[in-house]
Motif scaffolding. Structure first.
Motif, short mmCIF file in Angstrom:
data_model
loop_
_atom_site.label_atom_id
_atom_site.label_comp_id
_atom_site.label_asym_id
_atom_site.label_seq_id
_atom_site.Cartn_x
_atom_site.Cartn_y
_atom_site.Cartn_z
N GLY A 72 49.96 59.87 54.55
CA GLY A 72 51.03 59.77 53.71
C GLY A 72 51.74 58.03 54.08
N GLY A 73 50.87 57.46 54.84
CA GLY A 73 51.54 56.09 55.40
C GLY A 73 50.60 55.09 54.76
N TRP A 74 50.75 53.96 55.43
CA TRP A 74 50.08 52.83 55.31
C TRP A 74 49.36 52.06 56.39
CZ3 TRP A 74 49.57 51.70 50.05
CH2 TRP A 74 50.03 52.38 49.14
N LYS A 75 48.37 51.60 56.09
CA LYS A 75 47.62 50.86 57.26
C LYS A 75 47.47 49.30 56.68
CE LYS A 75 43.16 50.75 59.73
NZ LYS A 75 41.82 51.06 60.02
N SER A 76 47.70 48.54 57.60
CA SER A 76 47.94 46.85 57.36
C SER A 76 46.45 46.38 57.63
CB SER A 76 48.94 46.13 57.89
OG SER A 76 49.16 45.02 57.37
N LEU A 77 45.70 45.75 56.88
CA LEU A 77 44.46 44.89 57.41
C LEU A 77 44.62 43.55 57.27
CD1 LEU A 77 42.02 47.06 54.91
CD2 LEU A 77 42.68 47.46 57.30
N GLU A 78 44.09 42.92 58.31
CA GLU A 78 44.12 41.32 58.51
C GLU A 78 43.86 40.62 57.46
OE1 GLU A 78 43.17 37.80 61.66
OE2 GLU A 78 42.29 39.69 62.00
N GLY A 79 44.72 39.79 56.78
CA GLY A 79 44.40 38.95 55.86
C GLY A 79 43.64 39.59 54.76
N TRP A 80 42.24 38.94 54.32
CA TRP A 80 41.34 39.57 53.34
C TRP A 80 40.22 40.31 54.04
CZ3 TRP A 80 45.09 36.11 52.15
CH2 TRP A 80 45.66 36.34 51.05
N THR A 81 40.44 40.59 55.23
CA THR A 81 39.33 41.46 56.05
C THR A 81 39.65 42.72 55.99
OG1 THR A 81 40.46 41.83 58.16
CG2 THR A 81 39.60 39.51 57.70
N ASP A 82 38.68 43.45 56.68
CA ASP A 82 38.71 45.26 56.67
C ASP A 82 39.34 45.44 58.23
OD1 ASP A 82 37.92 45.51 54.17
OD2 ASP A 82 35.93 45.26 54.77
N ARG A 83 39.84 44.18 58.85
CA ARG A 83 40.17 44.93 60.37
C ARG A 83 41.68 45.05 60.36
NH1 ARG A 83 37.54 39.54 61.33
NH2 ARG A 83 39.95 38.60 61.61
N ASP A 84 42.07 45.98 61.16
CA ASP A 84 43.27 46.53 61.36
C ASP A 84 44.12 45.14 62.07
OD1 ASP A 84 46.01 47.50 62.50
OD2 ASP A 84 45.12 49.55 62.60
N ASP A 85 45.20 44.79 61.54
CA ASP A 85 46.01 43.66 62.08
C ASP A 85 46.93 43.98 63.14
OD1 ASP A 85 48.09 44.57 60.66
OD2 ASP A 85 47.79 42.87 59.08
N GLY A 86 47.23 45.33 63.49
CA GLY A 86 48.17 45.69 64.58
C GLY A 86 49.66 45.70 64.05
N HIS A 87 49.90 45.33 62.84
CA HIS A 87 51.20 45.52 62.30
C HIS A 87 51.69 46.75 61.97
CE1 HIS A 87 52.17 41.28 62.46
NE2 HIS A 87 51.12 40.91 61.77
N ARG A 88 52.95 47.40 62.28
CA ARG A 88 53.27 48.73 61.83
C ARG A 88 54.12 48.41 60.72
NH1 ARG A 88 56.95 49.78 65.14
NH2 ARG A 88 56.88 47.83 66.34
N ILE A 89 53.66 49.13 59.39
CA ILE A 89 54.45 48.92 58.20
C ILE A 89 54.37 50.03 57.61
CG2 ILE A 89 54.18 47.84 55.80
CD1 ILE A 89 52.88 45.44 57.11
N ALA A 90 55.85 50.55 57.30
CA ALA A 90 56.15 51.82 56.48
C ALA A 90 56.86 51.42 55.35
CB ALA A 90 56.96 52.78 57.33
N LEU A 91 56.74 52.14 54.13
CA LEU A 91 57.57 51.94 52.90
C LEU A 91 58.33 53.21 52.79
CD1 LEU A 91 54.71 49.89 51.17
CD2 LEU A 91 57.23 49.06 51.59
N SER A 92 59.54 53.00 52.05
CA SER A 92 60.29 54.19 52.07
C SER A 92 61.22 54.10 50.54
CB SER A 92 61.07 54.87 53.12
OG SER A 92 62.05 53.84 53.44
#
Length: 468
Positions: free
Chosen positions: A96-116
């Protein structure tokens, strides 16, 4: 610079033909003030219902402490863009959440992002910092472009009654809807600069036939400026054009046909489209390590393709076939690319004649931008990337420096490592480039120039003031 991406770096892979197109437009105008609206887009496909809902809720600008961050649509997800240039793709995480990928790569960028929340009540959480959605005044419109063609536009302004600069966004060669995909329409007003965005003729909700005729497009831009000023009224204190890529030919031309206070060109050119193809070929083959004599042979192919294109694909087929036959067994032939030549290389004879028909956009291949740039007394900012493989900056930079030294009001900013679209990238073993972020200082520079007050430094950009 042409309508077909070179496949090396393409930041606008999201298509207006996608079923998400309706959701994007709905989100952008969901809180619009009453104004004549553009025609409705098709309904989204059921399979995209969850993402369509996310776009409707979350696409917008958000206020972080001391900065803004934009959330826009992306292919299969959302994309965030920080005003400092950082960017990542948001994909559903499955919980139910979101995963942030670095730039235009498929790598996790480590940012914790949530939308509500949703709409005006949406909140972005960025690494623990809450960022409420920025309320913008948004109005839709329809206006008459060159020849009376109906064009769909949108004005986005900071809320309130303060006087602000106004930028009309002139798009490049893309055939998708700028109203759906141009993120600058939100980034600029989030930083205190009003923006007017419109679908160029033959795209999105605008009528007419898609064209690359710079004169027609410049007249459309002039009409967009007139409409933007009418809508903004007394709040607009400085007005200007911002053109990216092919818009770098159109925006200065438009500025000679109406009064504006400034022009911003992003990764544009001061050479013609045929020279662009030659310069791109030279740079691409140099990067692959080819010697000058081989590059000269490759340019025979490019020049034959240029004769073909320059005749609006009416003449030169036999000569193009002949030079390709001469070289097609050479080991370097596979690496001849350019800006548009690669589109023609796979086809011969009648098949080639059929394949080129979709590329007859009225492109003025021999258009020389220099007389316009010499005439233009409007202050200009040219933002160039020194690693642009699609529209290499070499000759453009030298021409602009010469004009600036002759007294033209041209400021040049060169971003080291900047690709077309002003992104920085990582290169794979085969030379393929994957974008990581936007060049630091690029967005802030655009905002400041619109406000009439450039700072001393923007990231690691090399700055050249008028007269230098």
């Amino acid at each position: 610079m042409l309508a077909v991406s070179n496949g090396i770096t393409d930041m606008r892979i999201e298509s207006m033909k996608s079923p998400l197109f309706a959701a994007v437009l709905a989100c952008a105008s969901a809180f619009a003030m009453p104004f004549p609206a553009a025609s409705a887009a098709p309904e989204p496909a059921p399979a995209d219902a969850a993402l369509s809902r996310a776009i409707e809720c979350y696409v917008g600008a958000y206020r972080l402490p001391g900065a803004s961050i934009d959330v826009g649509p992306s292919d299969g997800g959302l994309r965030w863009r920080h005003v400092d240039g950082r960017s990542g793709k948001l994909v559903a995480s499955g919980d139910g959440g979101w995963k942030s990928l670095e730039g235009w790569t498929d790598r996790d960028d480590g940012h914790r992002i949530a939308l509500s929340g949703c709409g005006r009540d949406a909140v972005l959480s960025f690494d623990g910092a809450a960022a409420p959605r920025i309320a913008l005044e948004i109005r839709e419109t329809a206006f008459a472009g060159d020849g009376g063609t109906r064009l769909a536009g949108r004005l986005l302004m900071p809320e309130g009654d303060a006087k602000v600069p106004l930028v009309v966004l002139v798009h490049g060669a893309e055939q998708d809807s700028a109203r759906a995909w141009d993120f600058m329409q939100r980034q600029l007003p989030a930083e205190g600069v009003a923006a007017f965005v419109y679908d160029k003729r033959g795209t999105g909700d605008s009528a007419g036939t898609y064209t690359q005729d710079y004169s027609v497009l410049a007249n459309d831009a002039v009409a967009a400026m007139q409409e933007a000023k009418r809508m903004a009224g007394a709040r607009a204190v400085r007005v200007g054009f911002r053109g990216g890529s092919q818009g770098g030919w159109v925006a200065p031309l438009a500025a000679t046909r109406t009064h504006v206070d400034f022009v911003v060109v992003g990764y544009g050119l001061a050479v013609n489209a045929l020279q662009e193809d030659r310069e791109a070929t030279i740079l691409q083959m140099r990067l692959k390590g080819y010697a000058p004599d081989i590059i000269d042979s490759a340019l025979e192919i490019v020049d034959a393709a240029g004769v073909l294109a320059g005749s609006d694909f009416q003449q030169g087929f036999e000569a193009f076939d002949a030079v390709r036959t001469k070289y097609r067994d050479q080991p370097w032939y596979k690496d001849v690319y350019g800006n548009f030549t690669h589109l023609l290389l796979p086809y011969y004879g009648d098949e080639l004649r059929q394949k080129v028909r979709p590329y007859r956009f009225g492109t003025p291949w021999h258009y020389d931008p220099m007389p316009v740039l010499r005439e233009l007394r409007t202050p200009q900012l040219w933002e160039l990337g020194d690693a642009d493989i699609d529209a290499p900056m070499g000759e453009t930079f030298h021409r602009l420096r010469a004009l600036a030294r002759e007294g033209a009001p041209i400021t040049i900013a060169v971003f080291p490592g900047g690709e077309h679209g002003m992104t920085t990238f990582e290169a794979g073993a085969d030379g393929t480039r994957t974008s990581l972020r936007y060049a630091g200082g690029y967005t802030r520079m655009t905002v400041d120039f619109a406000k009439g007050k450039l700072g001393a430094a923007y990231g690691n950009a090399r700055m050249y003031a008028p007269g230098q």
